[in-house]
Design a protein around this motif. Structure first.
Motif, short mmCIF file in Angstrom:
data_model
loop_
_atom_site.label_atom_id
_atom_site.label_comp_id
_atom_site.label_asym_id
_atom_site.label_seq_id
_atom_site.Cartn_x
_atom_site.Cartn_y
_atom_site.Cartn_z
N ALA A 188 18.85 35.89 16.87
CA ALA A 188 17.83 36.07 15.84
C ALA A 188 18.25 37.10 14.80
O ALA A 188 17.71 37.12 13.69
N SER A 189 19.23 37.95 15.14
CA SER A 189 19.67 39.01 14.22
C SER A 189 21.08 38.76 13.69
O SER A 189 21.78 39.70 13.31
N ASN A 190 21.49 37.50 13.64
CA ASN A 190 22.88 37.19 13.26
C ASN A 190 23.25 37.59 11.83
O ASN A 190 24.44 37.68 11.51
N PHE A 191 22.25 37.81 10.96
CA PHE A 191 22.56 38.23 9.59
C PHE A 191 22.08 39.66 9.35
O PHE A 191 21.93 40.10 8.22
N VAL A 192 21.87 40.39 10.45
CA VAL A 192 21.51 41.81 10.38
C VAL A 192 22.73 42.58 10.84
O VAL A 192 23.17 42.44 11.99
N ASN A 193 23.30 43.39 9.97
CA ASN A 193 24.54 44.09 10.31
C ASN A 193 24.60 45.44 9.61
O ASN A 193 24.30 45.53 8.41
N GLY A 194 24.97 46.46 10.36
CA GLY A 194 25.06 47.80 9.79
C GLY A 194 23.73 48.48 9.58
O GLY A 194 23.61 49.44 8.81
N HIS A 195 22.71 48.02 10.27
CA HIS A 195 21.34 48.52 10.09
C HIS A 195 20.97 49.47 11.23
O HIS A 195 21.34 49.23 12.38
N ILE A 196 20.23 50.51 10.91
CA ILE A 196 19.68 51.39 11.95
C ILE A 196 18.18 51.14 12.00
O ILE A 196 17.46 51.37 11.03
N GLU A 242 33.22 39.95 9.59
CA GLU A 242 33.82 38.64 9.31
C GLU A 242 34.17 37.88 10.58
O GLU A 242 34.41 36.66 10.55
N PHE A 243 34.19 38.58 11.72
CA PHE A 243 34.48 37.93 13.00
C PHE A 243 33.20 37.57 13.77
O PHE A 243 33.25 37.32 14.98
N ASN A 244 32.07 37.56 13.06
CA ASN A 244 30.78 37.26 13.66
C ASN A 244 30.39 38.30 14.71
O ASN A 244 29.82 37.98 15.75
N ILE A 245 30.73 39.54 14.41
CA ILE A 245 30.31 40.67 15.24
C ILE A 245 29.29 41.47 14.44
O ILE A 245 29.57 41.89 13.32
N GLN A 246 28.12 41.65 15.03
CA GLN A 246 27.09 42.46 14.38
C GLN A 246 26.96 43.80 15.12
O GLN A 246 26.82 43.81 16.35
N CYS A 247 27.03 44.87 14.37
CA CYS A 247 26.88 46.21 14.94
C CYS A 247 25.70 46.90 14.26
O CYS A 247 25.72 47.11 13.04
N ASN A 248 24.69 47.20 15.03
CA ASN A 248 23.49 47.86 14.53
C ASN A 248 23.13 49.03 15.43
O ASN A 248 23.70 49.19 16.51
N MET A 306 27.13 56.35 10.94
CA MET A 306 28.17 55.89 10.02
C MET A 306 29.23 55.05 10.74
O MET A 306 29.80 54.12 10.15
N LEU A 307 29.51 55.35 12.00
CA LEU A 307 30.41 54.49 12.78
C LEU A 307 29.81 53.09 12.90
O LEU A 307 30.52 52.08 12.79
N THR A 308 28.50 53.03 13.10
CA THR A 308 27.80 51.74 13.17
C THR A 308 28.02 50.93 11.90
O THR A 308 28.37 49.74 11.95
N LYS A 309 27.83 51.57 10.77
CA LYS A 309 28.01 50.89 9.49
C LYS A 309 29.46 50.46 9.28
O LYS A 309 29.74 49.39 8.73
#
Length: 261
Positions: A237-245, A179-185, A168-171
């Motif tokens: 390659a994962s720039n539009f993948v965010n909040g995914h496990i 919005e700052f172009n940071i992806q957390c997965n 849940m912290l990841t999400k």
């Protein structure tokens, strides 16, 4: 699709607790894709062993002693890395512990220790790197979760609680900083072949047979199985993948198990 999107050339990756095991393998995969590797461990002895292991496989790594549950020490570590190596582009929160104790036999102090290392520390380290990621305009955070963020099992109440919280912290990091172009997965490893699991994998061991029977792939995972997923989540390659496990479990979570004969 441009295959260069999977490259990590010029990127600096911090992998916590990566002197050996899963963290080491992920670091090796990121290095093969072009990343500069930075890692920490809690003791100088472990850092030295890690540096020697990286040198043996031809990776020039930067190792530091740091207790990731100590916020002041983590802030000092990040400042030192930024000064000596550069701003961190990729963070892999890998450091973790497990205590296999039945819940009613576990003390509150033991429970808190697992939560501190497996959940509080990823919060502390992520919080330390995010400001520079925002300034740089991009960042990748990968939290090493677990199937225990989805499943319960005997003797792992603290670990499951911590990994569920880390999911849940990841999400939430994805929600707050996307919005700052940071992806957390997250990556959720299944049962992986490591020195720690070697005693469980002896042929004839009932647990070994249980895991194989519960895994559609019919085998334990290897640390190499985690490299590709880590490179993908660390790359453009994962720039539009965010909040995914991403569960790398050989299919365990998709499988109800074999019907009894």
């Amino acid at each position: 699709m441009n295959m260069q999107d999977f490259r990590l050339d010029g990127k600096i990756a911090l992998i916590t607790g990566a002197s050996y095991g899963i963290g080491f393998a992920i670091a090796e995969g990121l290095a093969a894709a072009g990343a500069t590797i930075v890692f920490n461990d809690i003791k100088q002895e472990l850092v030295d062993k890690g540096l020697a292991a990286y040198e043996e496989i031809g990776v020039k790594a930067h190792g530091y002693v740091c207790d990731v549950t100590d916020e002041s020490a983590v802030n000092d570590l990040i400042a030192t890395v930024e000064k000596e190596v550069g701003v961190i582009d990729i963070l892999v929160n890998n450091a973790g512990i497990i205590k296999r104790i039945p819940m009613c036999d576990m003390t509150a102090a033991e429970f808190r220790q697992v939560i501190d290392v497996d959940l509080n520390a990823p919060f502390i380290v992520a919080k330390a790197v995010i400001p520079s990621m925002i300034k740089k305009g991009h960042g990748k955070i990968i939290n090493i979760c677990s199937m225990m963020s989805e499943l319960g099992r005997e003797t792992v109440s603290a670990y499951a609680a911590a990994k569920g919280g880390l999911k849940m912290l990841t999400k939430n990091i994805a929600s707050e900083y996307g919005e700052f172009n940071i992806q957390c997965n997250g990556i959720g490893p299944g049962y992986i072949e490591t020195p720690q699991t070697a005693p469980l994998r002896v042929p004839g061991n009932p647990f070994n047979e249980f895991i194989i029977s519960k895994t559609p792939a019919a085998r334990w995972g290897t640390t190499e199985d985690l490299m590709g997923p880590a490179v993908f989540l660390a790359s453009d390659a994962s720039n539009f993948v965010n909040g995914h496990i991403l569960y790398v479990d050989g299919g365990i979570l998709a499988y109800i198990g074999k019907q009894p004969k």
